[in-house]
Design an enzyme around this catalytic site. Sequence first.
Site: not given
Length: 327
Positions: A56, A139
């Site tokens: 992110y 992830h």
Amino acid sequence: MRRNQLGTTGVQVTELGFGGGPLGGLYAPLDDETAAGALEAAWDSGIRYFDTSPHYGIGHSERRVGALLQDRPREEFTLSTKVGRLLVPQDPEGRMDESFAVPATHRRVWDFTRDGVRRSVEDSLERMGVDRVDVLFLHDAEGRFEDALREGFPALAELRAQGLVGAIGAGMYHPGKLTRLVKETDVDVVMLSGRYTLLDQSALDEFLPACTDRGVSVLAASVFNSGLLATARPAEGATFDYLPAAPELVRRAHRVANVCEAYGVTLPELAMAFPLRHPAVAGIVVGMRTADEVRRNTAVFGTDIPDQVWDTLREEGLLDERAPVSR
């Protein structure tokens, strides 16, 4: 705010968690002051579960989350981050990152090896300024699933066995691959993105039954399907899974909104309430970027939903008959 346990671990999360994706500059640039305001508002509202990732904003989200939590009592909050991508410094040469609105100061390198996982965790701890994370996820492993399953998961299990993390799992959007992970390993928790919402209940086929059978907790992310369910009436250009929503999905969302209006509730209220009706779901994770957005979401979170709403949705074919709706 109510807290729930993850699997058989001692880790708990508040039912509403703060998703750190927008803090990385998702869709549009975000300054430090606005990000800090959003995090402060979340803390003030009672949110005590914060989720982030190196991906992110190539580290921006982790740094911003860490800046808030460094000053908070460690026993009061739950923190999760993710592994699978290492951040390698580079000269941005005036370029912006490919996924977030930040300068391209780093590039991502996929790595689910034991060494890669450990290095990723060490880098994350340094960026956040904390000594541990409570939950660690593999992830976005859809495209490298075998590597994540055969190399990444054992690395997480080792960290858990050493007491360095409290709970382990994966964050993905593909329910089929997450089902394999649940069946073939002893994960504690999985974060499912966008596949158990008012518009997509495909997780009911195999994934949620497997989690129930194995005692694995679920965190439902992207409960607004990236935008289409985030307002009382879907706006023109609303997104579904980060792309412009198909006309059929927009029409379906409007039909659900009609039912909401008939009973005095809103589409976002219903979107947040729905996943938590399933016994395997321990919490929802909502990405937020401003203090106002946090206050809006927390103000309506936990709204009492009349039983007639769920009944009407089923009668109109807008809700899978298998979806539990009582709490």
